[in-house]
Design a protein around this motif. Structure first.
Motif: not given
Length: 150
Positions: A105-119
Motif C-alpha cells: 500500500y506504500v505506492p497508493l499512499w504516495n500517489a494519494l499524497g501527490e494528488e493531495r499536494k497537487r490539489r
C-alpha cells in the motif's frame, strides 16, 4: 421543540433515502443507505467509489472520500483495504505513515499524497489569482473615482 429542520433535505444530501411506509412491513428497510455505491462524475466520464468515515455522533459530519478508478481493486477485500488507506490519507495525510504501512500500500499512499499536494497547490494558486483579481478591480475602481466628472 428541538426538532431537526429540513430533515428530508439533510437525508437527501447525505444520500439516505426512505423507502416509503414506516409501518414495519416485510417490504425491506425503511431507510436505504446509498453511500457505498459507485457514483458517476457529473463533469467527466469517470466513475468513483465512495468511502465513508462515519462520525460517531452526527451523520452530517461523516467524511466521504472518492477513490478514482485508477486505484480500483480486483476484489472486495482489497477494495476495502485501499479505501482504508485513502481514508487514513484523508485524515492523517501530512504524516509519513508510508514507513509503517504494508509494502503493498506504500505506492497508493504516495500517489494519494501527490494528488493531495497537487490539489493544495492548485487551491493556493486559485486563491492568489482571486486576490490579484480583487486588487486589480479595487485599483480600477479607485482610478474611476478619481476621474473628474464630464
Amino acid at each position: 421543540m428541538g426538532g431537526i429542520k429540513n430533515r428530508e433535505a439533510k437525508m437527501k444530501a447525505n444520500k439516505v433515502f426512505s423507502s416509503g411506509g414506516g409501518g414495519g412491513g416485510t417490504k425491506g428497510p425503511a431507510v436505504i443507505d446509498k453511500r457505498g455505491q459507485e457514483v458517476k462524475c457529473p463533469y467527466c466520464d469517470k466513475i468513483y467509489q465512495q468511502v465513508v468515515l462515519p462520525d460517531g455522533k452526527r451523520q452530517e459530519d461523516d467524511i466521504v472520500i472518492f477513490l478514482d478508478d485508477t486505484h480500483a481493486a480486483a476484489d472486495e477485500s482489497e477494495a476495502r483495504e485501499r479505501g482504508a488507506v485513502a481514508a487514513l490519507n484523508r485524515v492523517m495525510g501530512d504524516r509519513a505513515l508510508e514507513r509503517i504501512l504494508p509494502r503493498d500500500y506504500v505506492p497508493l499512499w504516495n500517489a494519494l499524497g501527490e494528488e493531495r499536494k497537487r490539489r493544495e497547490e492548485s487551491a493556493t494558486a486559485r486563491r492568489a489569482a482571486e486576490e490579484r483579481r480583487k486588487e486589480a478591480e479595487e485599483a480600477r475602481r479607485k482610478r474611476s473615482n478619481l476621474r473628474a466628472p464630464q
